[in-house]
Write a protein that holds these residues in place. Structure first.
Motif, PDB file in Angstrom:
ATOM      1  N   ILE A   1       1.092  -0.915  -0.228  1.00 19.42           N
ATOM      2  CA  ILE A   1       0.555  -0.282  -0.262  1.00 19.42           C
ATOM      3  C   ILE A   1       1.441   1.668  -0.166  1.00 19.42           C
ATOM      4  O   ILE A   1       0.989   2.015  -0.608  1.00 19.42           O
ATOM      5  CB  ILE A   1      -1.540   0.011   1.089  1.00 19.42           C
ATOM      6  N   ASP A   2       1.826   1.086   1.204  1.00 18.39           N
ATOM      7  CA  ASP A   2       2.551   2.008   1.014  1.00 18.39           C
ATOM      8  C   ASP A   2       3.531   2.434  -0.512  1.00 18.39           C
ATOM      9  O   ASP A   2       3.535   3.809  -0.763  1.00 18.39           O
ATOM     10  CB  ASP A   2       3.785   1.898   2.595  1.00 18.39           C
TER      11      ASP A   2
ATOM     12  N   PRO B   1      -0.878   7.155  -3.213  1.00 19.07           N
ATOM     13  CA  PRO B   1      -0.184   8.562  -2.728  1.00 19.07           C
ATOM     14  C   PRO B   1      -0.711   8.557  -1.416  1.00 19.07           C
ATOM     15  O   PRO B   1      -1.097   7.449  -0.155  1.00 19.07           O
ATOM     16  CB  PRO B   1      -1.432   9.518  -3.253  1.00 19.07           C
ATOM     17  N   GLU B   2       0.537   9.197  -0.752  1.00 17.15           N
ATOM     18  CA  GLU B   2      -0.217   9.234   0.824  1.00 17.15           C
ATOM     19  C   GLU B   2      -1.183   9.293   1.621  1.00 17.15           C
ATOM     20  O   GLU B   2      -1.393   8.414   2.624  1.00 17.15           O
ATOM     21  CB  GLU B   2       0.954  10.650   1.507  1.00 17.15           C
ATOM     22  N   GLU B   3      -1.657   9.990   1.893  1.00 13.43           N
ATOM     23  CA  GLU B   3      -2.789   9.704   2.243  1.00 13.43           C
ATOM     24  C   GLU B   3      -3.994   9.035   2.218  1.00 13.43           C
ATOM     25  O   GLU B   3      -4.545   8.640   2.599  1.00 13.43           O
ATOM     26  CB  GLU B   3      -3.627  11.585   1.711  1.00 13.43           C
ATOM     27  N   CYS B   4      -4.146   8.422   0.329  1.00 14.93           N
ATOM     28  CA  CYS B   4      -5.158   7.186   0.935  1.00 14.93           C
ATOM     29  C   CYS B   4      -4.451   6.179   1.453  1.00 14.93           C
ATOM     30  O   CYS B   4      -4.424   5.491   1.494  1.00 14.93           O
ATOM     31  CB  CYS B   4      -4.602   7.075  -1.583  1.00 14.93           C
ATOM     32  N   ALA B   5      -3.232   5.906   0.790  1.00 16.10           N
ATOM     33  CA  ALA B   5      -2.338   4.709   1.721  1.00 16.10           C
ATOM     34  C   ALA B   5      -2.222   4.442   2.972  1.00 16.10           C
ATOM     35  O   ALA B   5      -2.891   4.418   3.610  1.00 16.10           O
ATOM     36  CB  ALA B   5      -0.673   5.442   1.422  1.00 16.10           C
ATOM     37  N   LYS B   6      -2.284   6.286   3.668  1.00 13.04           N
ATOM     38  CA  LYS B   6      -3.074   6.242   5.281  1.00 13.04           C
ATOM     39  C   LYS B   6      -4.556   5.468   5.030  1.00 13.04           C
ATOM     40  O   LYS B   6      -4.131   4.661   6.682  1.00 13.04           O
ATOM     41  CB  LYS B   6      -3.023   7.692   5.755  1.00 13.04           C
TER      42      LYS B   6
ATOM     43  N   LEU C   1      -5.852   3.195   3.461  1.00  9.72           N
ATOM     44  CA  LEU C   1      -5.828   2.171   3.030  1.00  9.72           C
ATOM     45  C   LEU C   1      -5.539   1.370   3.452  1.00  9.72           C
ATOM     46  O   LEU C   1      -5.681   0.225   4.840  1.00  9.72           O
ATOM     47  CB  LEU C   1      -5.492   2.039   1.858  1.00  9.72           C
ATOM     48  N   ARG C   2      -4.661   1.618   4.665  1.00 11.86           N
ATOM     49  CA  ARG C   2      -3.795   0.763   5.644  1.00 11.86           C
ATOM     50  C   ARG C   2      -4.711   0.834   6.840  1.00 11.86           C
ATOM     51  O   ARG C   2      -4.696  -0.196   7.987  1.00 11.86           O
ATOM     52  CB  ARG C   2      -2.174   1.659   6.156  1.00 11.86           C
ATOM     53  N   ALA C   3      -4.869   1.753   7.134  1.00 19.10           N
ATOM     54  CA  ALA C   3      -5.612   2.074   8.704  1.00 19.10           C
ATOM     55  C   ALA C   3      -6.854   0.768   8.524  1.00 19.10           C
ATOM     56  O   ALA C   3      -7.873   0.044   9.056  1.00 19.10           O
ATOM     57  CB  ALA C   3      -6.454   3.328   8.803  1.00 19.10           C
ATOM     58  N   GLU C   4      -7.582   0.678   7.062  1.00 20.74           N
ATOM     59  CA  GLU C   4      -9.155   0.373   6.191  1.00 20.74           C
ATOM     60  C   GLU C   4      -8.189  -1.626   6.523  1.00 20.74           C
ATOM     61  O   GLU C   4      -9.210  -2.551   6.831  1.00 20.74           O
ATOM     62  CB  GLU C   4      -9.299   0.266   5.088  1.00 20.74           C
TER      63      GLU C   4
END
Length: 683
Positions: A379-380, A384-389, A391-394
């Motif tokens: 994911i990282d 992109p940074e915001e989207c990765a953050k 999706l990582r939480a999800e």
């Protein structure tokens, strides 16, 4: 024809005649005094020179026309001498030449004042040529001249629309340019779509080979597809990039992005369908029987791995390539395209995690947990940074949900052992089904998923329910002996030991269902040996249970063995007891005969009964037979050799001595085969 009139109608002069307020630029050719041809030409050159000083760039545009006029004048002089008048010259426009004029014209549009801009005649000619180019355009061959024309049309439309109002005299021209641009963009849009869809042919598997090689070829096809994804040639990528740039610069960004999103989403969906994964709603998952849902998990596993390691990185690279120069747009397109697919995959995990729990679901849940854990780093690397953050939480949330459910399922195994309230003993003292299920379950869990289970219990064990650790009232397992050691072990190992102790306790309770103590011991030996074999056969389980536990269970097995011999064969040897056989040094024959009769009857009964008992483990079976023979045969041989002579030979001997030592050994070797039939005996 008056040469001054020709000069007046020259397009090079029209640019300054109508709008210029200066006296020099507005001077009419008709007011010039009559002079010789050389003077007329000199005057014309002076006017041109002055006009060039005012608008040098615009005057350069007419240099070609002036040269043509001068040639025509020379020709007209010759024809005038012959009394003929030549027609005015016709300038032949081509797309290439007018394109150069357009470039110069666009470079001179540096002022926003409408009254200072004159529209050259060649613009209309250029528009005619562009329309002709579009009408002949092949959508499968977007050449450089077409793209250049589209670019210039877009620039014309943007610049003239910014300078002139649509209700001005030039409104029709602007509208025409807009229509031509729209038509050209439609062609580009279709070509963009066509090029994007070319990858579908590449994604199709090769089906030309024989069935015999199908497995290897499928793997090769999948490998090639992964390495080639998304499957565009460098030439196609260059064309896509050029088209995207023209559409975006021409104000057709939304149309370009829409085509890209729809086409690439279809490609990804087709790729996922090819892997067997289809979109299933949460309600549909809840209604599916486990057998059907279980078949959906392997395709999900494969789809998630492919998306994380192949499809998403490929889409990221593709978006960056096609929309190079537009990084924010590339990020947005990639995120919008792949985020929906990613959330769809996570929703399946959430739906599976809330289904009704059962022990057989554990390993599929752990498969999903491992996939989420092992691919979260992707994911990282691509989003992109915001989207990765986000999706990582999800992903972390879905992994926690599936991990918590896995712990509950594993702990449910304890409850299923405790709730096994069967009151029917297993025939022949064989291994209990509960023992087989539990040990195979634990062995597979440790062999295949021990590290994962360690992690799951470590990270999510706080949700473990209190009732999963409760003990039955008559439970006297040995987990308390390990309580201090368990603190140094993982929560998973502590749970594993509890389950083993609990199973041992339940089996001891079930052994009491047998009325025959000897058979009860056979039951405990069978189950205890089965448990030890599974533990020692799995390095992972053996390491978890440790030698202390195994030595304790081995000691228990020896005790059961001794109890079995005492309850069965020591009673038989009681028939060979010497006590009471002699009186005053003489053998009492009636007592001797009764001893032989008792031995024969009891051995017959033991053989008949215990030949139906079951000891599946060959080593344990052999150990039992050897130990029985070791105590029975020597004692019987000694008794027979000492007292057989006191019986009358003939019928009396055959009546009371039914077995020879060799027969005893043969019949002992028939024990524990699970066969109740009696072997033939000597009459």
């Amino acid at each position: 024809m008056d040469k001054n009139h020709q000069l007046e109608n020259s397009s090079s002069f029209k640019k300054g005649d109508e709008n210029d307020s200066g006296a020099d630029s507005a001077l009419s050719v008709a007011e010039l005094p009559t002079c010789s041809k050389e003077e007329e030409k000199s005057a014309a050159v002076e006017i041109i020179t002055e006009a060039e000083r005012e608008k040098p760039e615009e005057m350069k545009t007419g240099e070609v026309e002036i040269a043509e006029i001068e040639k025509h004048e020379e020709k007209e002089e010759k024809e005038g001498e012959m009394g003929e008048i030549a027609p005015p010259p016709e300038i032949k426009y081509t797309l290439e030449t007018t394109s150069e004029y357009i470039e110069r014209f666009l470079s001179n549009l540096c002022t926003p004042k409408e009254e200072e801009i004159e529209i050259p005649e060649f613009i209309e000619k250029y528009l005619d040529l562009v329309e002709e180019k579009i009408s002949k355009h092949d959508s499968h061959e977007t050449d450089a001249s077409f793209l250049k024309a589209v670019d210039q049309i877009s620039e014309l439309n943007k610049n003239l629309s910014a300078i002139f109002k649509l209700d001005s005299d030039h409104g029709p021209l602007i509208n025409r340019i807009g229509r031509i641009q729209q038509r050209a963009m439609s062609y580009l849009e279709e070509e963009f779509r066509s090029l994007l869809e070319e990858t579908r042919m590449i994604m199709e598997p090769d089906q030309k080979h024989e069935v015999a090689d199908q497995s290897g070829q499928e793997q090769s096809s999948e490998s090639n597809e992964e390495s080639n994804f998304p499957g565009y040639s460098q030439e196609v990528l260059v064309n896509l990039n050029n088209i995207a740039k023209k559409m975006i610069s021409g104000g057709y960004e939304s149309e370009c992005c829409e085509v890209y999103m729809i086409t690439r989403r279809n490609v990804i969906e087709e790729a996922l369908n090819k892997l067997g994964f289809e979109k299933i709603s949460i309600d549909e998952v809840q209604k599916m029987p486990w057998e059907a849902l279980e078949r959906e998990i392997p395709p999900w596993v494969k789809a998630f791995k492919q998306c994380a390691n192949v499809y998403f990185p490929g889409e990221r690279k593709l978006a960056n390539t096609i929309f190079s120069g537009y990084p924010s747009l590339s990020d947005c397109l990639f995120s919008n395209l792949t985020r929906g697919v990613f959330i769809q995959l996570l929703n399946f995990v959430e739906a599976v995690a809330i289904t009704k729990r059962s022990t057989e679901k554990l390993f599929k849940f752990l498969d999903m947990y491992e996939i989420l854990r092992d691919n979260i780093s992707a994911i990282d690397s691509v989003f992109p940074e915001e989207c990765a953050k986000e999706l990582r939480a999800e992903t972390t949330s879905a992994r926690c949900r599936i991990g918590e459910t896995a712990i509950c399922i594993f702990c449910d195994l304890e409850n299923s052992i405790k709730s096994d309230a069967g009151k029917t003993p297993v025939p022949g003292g064989a291994v209990h089904p509960l023992t087989r299920y539990t040990m195979n379950y634990l062995k597979y869990a440790c062999d295949e998923y021990r590290e994962t289970l360690e992690q799951v219990f470590k990270e999510h064990s706080k949700i473990e329910r209190a009732d999963s650790t409760s003990r039955p009232r008559d439970y006297h397992g040995d987990s308390q002996n390990y309580s201090n050691d368990e603190e140094n072990h993982s929560p998973f190992l502590g749970t594993l030991i509890r389950i083993m102790d609990l199973l041992d306790s339940i089996l001891e309770t079930k052994s009491k269902l047998y009325k025959d103590v000897a058979l009860s011991c056979i039951f405990m030996m069978n189950n205890g040996r089965y448990m030890l074999q599974k533990i020692k056969g799995s390095p992972e389980v053996h390491q978890a249970m440790r030698d202390t536990w195994c030595r304790k269970r081995s000691s228990d097995l020896r005790n059961y063995h001794q109890t079995y011999k005492r309850e069965t064969w020591m009673k038989l040897l009681g028939c060979l007891n010497l006590e009471g056989l002699t009186v005053n040094g003489k053998v009492v024959k009636p007592v001797l005969k009764e001893r032989f009769k008792s031995f024969n009857a009891m051995f017959d009964e033991i053989h008949k009964t215990q030949s139906s008992w079951v000891v599946y483990d060959k080593q344990l079976q052999s150990e039992l037979r050897v130990s029985i023979s070791a105590i029975v045969i020597p004692a019987y041989r000694s008794f027979l050799g000492r007292f057989s002579g006191y019986l009358d030979s003939g019928r009396q001997t055959e009546k009371y001595i039914k077995f020879q030592p060799e027969d005893i050994e043969t019949y002992i070797d028939e024990l524990f085969d699970g066969n109740p039939s009696m072997a033939k005996r000597k009459p």
